[in-house]
Scaffold this motif. Structure first.
Motif, PDB file in Angstrom:
ATOM      1  N   VAL A 148      48.759  45.705  48.389  1.00 52.75           N
ATOM      2  CA  VAL A 148      48.995  46.316  49.700  1.00 52.75           C
ATOM      3  C   VAL A 148      50.459  46.742  49.752  1.00 52.75           C
ATOM      4  O   VAL A 148      51.360  45.909  49.575  1.00 52.75           O
ATOM      5  N   THR A 152      54.947  50.388  55.198  1.00 50.08           N
ATOM      6  CA  THR A 152      53.826  50.654  56.102  1.00 50.08           C
ATOM      7  C   THR A 152      53.551  52.149  56.274  1.00 50.08           C
ATOM      8  O   THR A 152      52.504  52.525  56.804  1.00 50.08           O
ATOM      9  N   GLU A 155      51.268  56.296  51.675  1.00 51.84           N
ATOM     10  CA  GLU A 155      50.008  57.035  51.738  1.00 51.84           C
ATOM     11  C   GLU A 155      48.809  56.124  51.499  1.00 51.84           C
ATOM     12  O   GLU A 155      47.750  56.299  52.087  1.00 51.84           O
ATOM     13  N   LYS A 157      46.618  52.767  51.740  1.00 50.83           N
ATOM     14  CA  LYS A 157      46.397  51.608  52.597  1.00 50.83           C
ATOM     15  C   LYS A 157      46.306  50.354  51.740  1.00 50.83           C
ATOM     16  O   LYS A 157      46.887  49.315  52.055  1.00 50.83           O
ATOM     17  N   GLU A 158      45.552  50.453  50.642  1.00 50.08           N
ATOM     18  CA  GLU A 158      45.445  49.358  49.691  1.00 50.08           C
ATOM     19  C   GLU A 158      44.964  49.897  48.353  1.00 50.08           C
ATOM     20  O   GLU A 158      44.405  50.995  48.267  1.00 50.08           O
ATOM     21  N   THR A 176      42.532  53.256  48.386  1.00 49.56           N
ATOM     22  CA  THR A 176      42.047  53.694  49.689  1.00 49.56           C
ATOM     23  C   THR A 176      43.236  54.181  50.494  1.00 49.56           C
ATOM     24  O   THR A 176      44.194  53.443  50.714  1.00 49.56           O
ATOM     25  N   GLN A 178      45.336  55.952  53.813  1.00 50.47           N
ATOM     26  CA  GLN A 178      45.397  55.746  55.264  1.00 50.47           C
ATOM     27  C   GLN A 178      44.405  56.657  55.993  1.00 50.47           C
ATOM     28  O   GLN A 178      43.935  56.338  57.088  1.00 50.47           O
TER      29      GLN A 178
END
Length: 218
Positions: A148, A152, A155, A157-158, A176, A178
């Motif tokens: 992760v 924040t 681009e 998310k994880e 994955t 955002q």
């Protein structure tokens, strides 16, 4: 008395969960460290891969393949009909379809971008990680580590990084975004310490000028 027992039970549960989370993080770090050491032990690496991009909300699915040869920071990357070369000082992108060559400084690339030279080592910085599922893929045990981004605004998310437990080589990467876009890179072939031409990462501008290519230096 019941209240005391309940508080005690909750405290034990929280403590157990914290210890388990810490152990999972340590396991994930140990595995990633081992993968990194293995990658760094090779003089050069050749990877042939499959790339799939999916966004169900936008009804998008794209599949293609590519390959990359990496030696230290240098690389030769073939993808989507174009060739990208990093000779140690410049990033050269050759686009035959447009008869165009673009020469850039590596500083122009976003520091959060997973470039070809970082694709096997990007996970060493900028991520929190945890132990995830293990899968049997055609007889190979693939252990996943979840990454992760600490940033924040990244681009991604994880990212799930699949690692072959036996070879300690990366098998696949599932990112994955955002925006819900899912990108999967699966390694078809992973070769190490291959005999390489001495000028593999060199760029001959004259060759492309003779062929009528337009060369852009940025």
């Amino acid at each position: 008395m019941k209240t005391v027992k309940m508080v005690w039970a909750v405290a034990v549960l929280l403590l157990t969960s914290t210890i388990s989370y810490g152990q999972d993080t340590e396991k994930a770090k140990a595995l990633l460290d081992e993968v990194h050491r293995k990658v760094k032990s090779y003089d050069n690496i050749f990877v042939d891969f499959k790339y799939v991009l999916e966004n169900t909300a936008e009804n998008i699915k794209q599949e293609t393949r590519g390959d990359v040869t990496i030696q230290g920071d240098k690389y030769l990357f073939n993808y989507l009909g174009a060739t990208k070369i990093f000779d140690g000082q410049r990033v050269i992108t050759v686009i035959p379809e447009n008869e165009e060559v673009v020469i850039e400084s590596p500083d122009s690339e976003d520091e959060n971008t997973i470039t070809p030279s970082k694709m096997l080592t990007f996970y060493t910085d900028g991520y929190n990680y945890s132990w995830d599922i293990r899968q049997n893929v055609r007889g190979r045990q693939i252990q996943y580590v979840k990454l992760v981004p600490i940033d924040t605004h990244a681009e991604a998310k994880e990212i799930l990084l699949g690692i072959d437990v036996q070879t300690k080589h990366i098998y696949n990467l599932i990112q994955t975004g955002q925006n819900g876009t899912r990108t999967t890179i699966t390694v078809n072939s992973f070769k190490t310490d291959q005999p390489l031409s001495g000028n593999l990462f060199n760029f001959n501008a004259g060759k492309y000028e003779d062929e009528g290519y337009y060369i852009i230096e940025q």
